[in-house]
Scaffold this active site. Structure first.
Site, PDB file in Angstrom:
ATOM      1  N   GLY D  27       0.836  -1.190   0.000  1.00  0.00           N
ATOM      2  CA  GLY D  27       0.000   0.000   0.000  1.00  0.00           C
ATOM      3  C   GLY D  27       0.867   1.234   0.000  1.00  0.00           C
ATOM      4  O   GLY D  27       2.064   1.171   0.315  1.00  0.00           O
ATOM      5  N   SER D  44       9.295   2.873  -2.408  1.00  0.00           N
ATOM      6  CA  SER D  44       8.901   1.516  -2.834  1.00  0.00           C
ATOM      7  C   SER D  44       9.478   0.439  -1.914  1.00  0.00           C
ATOM      8  O   SER D  44      10.685   0.445  -1.631  1.00  0.00           O
ATOM      9  CB  SER D  44       9.400   1.282  -4.263  1.00  0.00           C
ATOM     10  OG  SER D  44       8.998   0.016  -4.732  1.00  0.00           O
ATOM     11  N   SER D  73       7.308   4.837  -4.721  1.00  0.00           N
ATOM     12  CA  SER D  73       6.428   3.683  -4.935  1.00  0.00           C
ATOM     13  C   SER D  73       6.368   3.303  -6.404  1.00  0.00           C
ATOM     14  O   SER D  73       6.333   4.178  -7.279  1.00  0.00           O
ATOM     15  CB  SER D  73       5.019   4.038  -4.460  1.00  0.00           C
ATOM     16  OG  SER D  73       4.081   3.125  -4.995  1.00  0.00           O
ATOM     17  N   SER D  74       6.326   2.000  -6.684  1.00  0.00           N
ATOM     18  CA  SER D  74       6.239   1.551  -8.077  1.00  0.00           C
ATOM     19  C   SER D  74       4.925   1.985  -8.728  1.00  0.00           C
ATOM     20  O   SER D  74       4.797   1.955  -9.944  1.00  0.00           O
ATOM     21  CB  SER D  74       6.388   0.027  -8.150  1.00  0.00           C
ATOM     22  OG  SER D  74       5.406  -0.601  -7.360  1.00  0.00           O
ATOM     23  N   ASP D  75       3.945   2.406  -7.910  1.00  0.00           N
ATOM     24  CA  ASP D  75       2.666   2.881  -8.453  1.00  0.00           C
ATOM     25  C   ASP D  75       2.669   4.383  -8.722  1.00  0.00           C
ATOM     26  O   ASP D  75       1.602   4.972  -8.985  1.00  0.00           O
ATOM     27  CB  ASP D  75       1.530   2.543  -7.469  1.00  0.00           C
ATOM     28  CG  ASP D  75       1.400   1.041  -7.258  1.00  0.00           C
ATOM     29  OD1 ASP D  75       1.222   0.322  -8.247  1.00  0.00           O
ATOM     30  OD2 ASP D  75       1.473   0.584  -6.097  1.00  0.00           O
ATOM     31  N   HIS D  94      -3.425   3.723  -2.365  1.00  0.00           N
ATOM     32  CA  HIS D  94      -3.590   2.401  -2.980  1.00  0.00           C
ATOM     33  C   HIS D  94      -3.273   1.354  -1.929  1.00  0.00           C
ATOM     34  O   HIS D  94      -2.291   1.481  -1.192  1.00  0.00           O
ATOM     35  CB  HIS D  94      -2.653   2.239  -4.175  1.00  0.00           C
ATOM     36  CG  HIS D  94      -2.631   0.843  -4.712  1.00  0.00           C
ATOM     37  ND1 HIS D  94      -3.780   0.172  -5.075  1.00  0.00           N
ATOM     38  CD2 HIS D  94      -1.605  -0.028  -4.936  1.00  0.00           C
ATOM     39  CE1 HIS D  94      -3.453  -1.043  -5.497  1.00  0.00           C
ATOM     40  NE2 HIS D  94      -2.151  -1.194  -5.426  1.00  0.00           N
ATOM     41  N   HIS D  96      -3.939  -3.179  -0.910  1.00  0.00           N
ATOM     42  CA  HIS D  96      -4.492  -4.494  -1.249  1.00  0.00           C
ATOM     43  C   HIS D  96      -5.359  -4.953  -0.078  1.00  0.00           C
ATOM     44  O   HIS D  96      -5.324  -6.123   0.305  1.00  0.00           O
ATOM     45  CB  HIS D  96      -3.381  -5.504  -1.508  1.00  0.00           C
ATOM     46  CG  HIS D  96      -2.592  -5.268  -2.751  1.00  0.00           C
ATOM     47  ND1 HIS D  96      -1.888  -6.251  -3.397  1.00  0.00           N
ATOM     48  CD2 HIS D  96      -2.395  -4.135  -3.486  1.00  0.00           C
ATOM     49  CE1 HIS D  96      -1.276  -5.741  -4.461  1.00  0.00           C
ATOM     50  NE2 HIS D  96      -1.566  -4.458  -4.538  1.00  0.00           N
ATOM     51  N   ASP D 119     -23.069   7.323   2.852  1.00  0.00           N
ATOM     52  CA  ASP D 119     -22.528   8.498   3.555  1.00  0.00           C
ATOM     53  C   ASP D 119     -21.256   9.014   2.892  1.00  0.00           C
ATOM     54  O   ASP D 119     -20.876  10.170   3.087  1.00  0.00           O
ATOM     55  CB  ASP D 119     -22.217   8.137   5.013  1.00  0.00           C
ATOM     56  CG  ASP D 119     -23.458   8.162   5.910  1.00  0.00           C
ATOM     57  OD1 ASP D 119     -24.445   8.818   5.547  1.00  0.00           O
ATOM     58  OD2 ASP D 119     -23.424   7.519   6.974  1.00  0.00           O
ATOM     59  N   HIS D 167      -6.773  -6.671  -9.114  1.00  0.00           N
ATOM     60  CA  HIS D 167      -5.700  -5.959  -8.439  1.00  0.00           C
ATOM     61  C   HIS D 167      -6.166  -5.468  -7.057  1.00  0.00           C
ATOM     62  O   HIS D 167      -6.028  -6.199  -6.087  1.00  0.00           O
ATOM     63  CB  HIS D 167      -5.208  -4.830  -9.343  1.00  0.00           C
ATOM     64  CG  HIS D 167      -3.984  -4.140  -8.841  1.00  0.00           C
ATOM     65  ND1 HIS D 167      -3.292  -3.216  -9.568  1.00  0.00           N
ATOM     66  CD2 HIS D 167      -3.344  -4.229  -7.666  1.00  0.00           C
ATOM     67  CE1 HIS D 167      -2.254  -2.778  -8.881  1.00  0.00           C
ATOM     68  NE2 HIS D 167      -2.265  -3.374  -7.719  1.00  0.00           N
ATOM     69  N   TYR D 225     -24.528  16.971   9.259  1.00  0.00           N
ATOM     70  CA  TYR D 225     -23.786  16.029  10.094  1.00  0.00           C
ATOM     71  C   TYR D 225     -22.544  16.710  10.638  1.00  0.00           C
ATOM     72  O   TYR D 225     -21.889  17.476   9.942  1.00  0.00           O
ATOM     73  CB  TYR D 225     -23.388  14.808   9.261  1.00  0.00           C
ATOM     74  CG  TYR D 225     -22.675  13.739  10.054  1.00  0.00           C
ATOM     75  CD1 TYR D 225     -23.395  12.728  10.677  1.00  0.00           C
ATOM     76  CD2 TYR D 225     -21.294  13.752  10.200  1.00  0.00           C
ATOM     77  CE1 TYR D 225     -22.755  11.737  11.415  1.00  0.00           C
ATOM     78  CE2 TYR D 225     -20.637  12.768  10.938  1.00  0.00           C
ATOM     79  CZ  TYR D 225     -21.367  11.765  11.540  1.00  0.00           C
ATOM     80  OH  TYR D 225     -20.735  10.800  12.277  1.00  0.00           O
TER      81      TYR D 225
END
Lengths: 228, 228, 228, 228
Positions: D27, D44, D73-75, D94, D96, D119, D167, D225
């Site tokens: 993540g 990463s 990060s590789s993302d 991101h 998993h 909500d 993914h 709220y």
């Protein structure tokens, strides 16, 4: 009297919340001193985080309180019946642990799907039928009678536990700690058996020869698991 | 002797309860020193909260105890066979982690449904068949033989783990820590694969090209995940 | 004013994250002082780890804020309606606890499959229908009205909770702590009922005589659970 | 440079293991400084328990590293594309996380079954299709392109998240913390939606008017709220 017994039973009871087997006061452990025929059991409805060793209640095999400021667990009469029926056990546990209780509510015994189960229980963990209306009049006593009847053709030392339909599991062992150990095993195999059937709805119980192998790896004269 | 190895194997074993992979003593880690051909492994049936580095047992590749006051894990012969069959592995883990064991009990390999799986296992995590009655006579040895046979046409480095039917998972890696890492991955993808099939009973494995992409993002000459 | 009430309501609110019933601010507890007709309730949208006893908001049975620097929970109007409709309750809890909410989203009441349920709820925990478009214009008020209507032919003391369709559970009790206790029970029986149906899709509710036995073991003149 | 940003992004990253959303390094969180067009992102493959604020990597909107001793990060390329496509977002997450990933692996968007979902997400959380073989050649970039395309006819502020097939989930928000908040929500509603379908296989999404009511209770000019 029996201070060591009360201490041990206290410690065994405290393992129930530690292993995640009880919510609130939904469980109890007892252990018997076979010489005196007296067992120590959790008091009824006392919260685990308030419990002290001296709160354990001493009860004889007629179900009479021998010592203790509290009432014993409301399931005490079931414990009495089981100690009488199963001469070699020294401890009993009752919980409403969620997976075992889900099987009990479903009215199904837990099939033996693998070696985790077979290491402790030699075959299916059976589910006792509901009590009849008549039997319910003496509920806790007859719960014990029903379990004892169910095991007339089973080996209670090789299958140290049972589910009571629409209720939950009872387990036993040579002392309170072993009974708790078996309660953890029942919960764990109950969870895995449910997931196993979800993953493969056509799954069959594990082959008898594998169950034999694992059971006798841990039990009996030729066992070789652990340290001797 | 091999004090550093014992320390590392101790630490790797202690990760099993930390990651929620074991109940009681249902698991073990070993790591081998390839130079001497000796591996360190958890003693059989010793509770994790009592375990100390010096309790690790040293065993050679003939399965003989070289050092240690305890008996080695009852699964030691399986470890021996795997170290012999898989020349490039340095560590092995066996657990009864609940989701992986549920798949093993169901008798199914874990399909590769996504990139979490593909990042570590290049395709399905296979499930080895039951041993025959004959094979069960030498249970732990033949468990190792069976796994080695199953991987004759597979790449044990690209698929660093297996399920044994009605039993549970074995994983391996370059050392004990990597084997534990892979044991965590197996449990996590076992859980997600079961839920995935619950959410979509007609789900298909992830496309091969996505698996390739993720696997080679982390492995091989062109990998670019992490720090170099 | 009502400092003790605010302290108790603060403590009851803090039990929600402790029992795993809330994520973020998805829940609230109130308790009423019937003499003054004023209740204390959690402020809206304030994180549990920032909450202090003095943050509790005092509200009267017309829904007007009597004291407090914060706005009361956005569900306050529902609490008002329930305190008016159910004369003998002293505390109310609303959560989005995951299993109870899953049943609410599924639009089903929770069948009574066992004694864990029967010890606290005398039969099915009902699921209230969706509000109509018209009713949604006064959403929180009409949620209370709908629940009160649903219980016109039920005993709100014997069934101290309800699910609101596509929303989540409300529970109540003689005070805030008992309402929290019942919220824990709803979550636990919701989980076990779902697993029970997974294990046996044809399961039937527990027999009425067993439910009677367990309910009256804990409630009424002849109860014998716990200490008197 | 941008020390406060790096501190905030560090803290937001550390929330992922705290909320149970990541195993190992599966993540990452980023947050952008819109003035400079530079964002901070997790390095990463660095373990969370080793992570320090100064480890955060600064990257510009061309995907070039501006500062930092580690690889980002590789993302990272996916984050770049999303910051460019969604002008009003300030943070991206991101993970998993297991339930959201189970839906992604199942290839299904998460239907809106109740108010917990409504909500935060105004309708179904969509599931983006697999990339083609051609698109996989520039995997992380095209993941961002695909998400941006999918939202061409959706409101990315009203639906602050997406699942990528086989993914896992991406979520976003006005900053890194809000993106993490939305990642927790996705995981929680993913879990409840799966259980909801298990409890009632014929369940339908919640009525539109209830979703409107809840969404606009928390968002927009007439929201009421929380505290203003």
């Amino acid at each position: 009297m029996l201070e060591e017994l009360k201490q041990r039973v206290y410690e065994a009871n405290m393992l129930l919340p530690q292993y995640g087997l009880v919510t609130f006061t939904w469980g109890n452990v007892s252990e018997i001193d076979r010489k005196s025929g007296i067992f120590a059991i959790k008091p009824s409805g006392v919260a685990y985080d308030k419990l002290k060793p001296e709160d354990m209640v001493l009860v004889d095999l007629n179900g009479n309180k021998v010592e203790g400021k509290y009432n014993p667990s409301s399931d005490t009469s079931t414990h009495v019946k089981l100690y009488k029926a199963f001469a070699h056990i020294g401890g009993i546990v009752h919980t409403h642990s969620p997976w075992a209780t889900s099987w009990a509510q479903a009215g199904r015994g837990i099939p033996c799907y693998g070696t985790t189960h077979a290491d402790y229980f030699y075959g299916e963990i059976p589910c006792a039928r509901n009590l009849t209306k008549e039997e319910l009049k003496d509920y806790e006593v007859n719960t014990g009678v029903l379990i004892a009847d169910l095991f007339k053709d089973k080996d209670y030392e090789a299958i140290p536990g049972v589910l009571c339909k629409n209720h939950g599991p009872f387990t036993w062992g040579k002392d309170g700690h072993e009974a708790v150990h078996n309660a953890v095993v029942v919960e764990e195999v109950a969870k895995m058996a449910a997931h196993c059937e979800m993953i493969n709805p056509n799954v069959k119980p594990a082959p008898q020869e594998l169950l034999d192998r694992h059971y006798f790896r841990k039990h009996g004269a030729n066992s070789y698991y652990g340290q001797k």
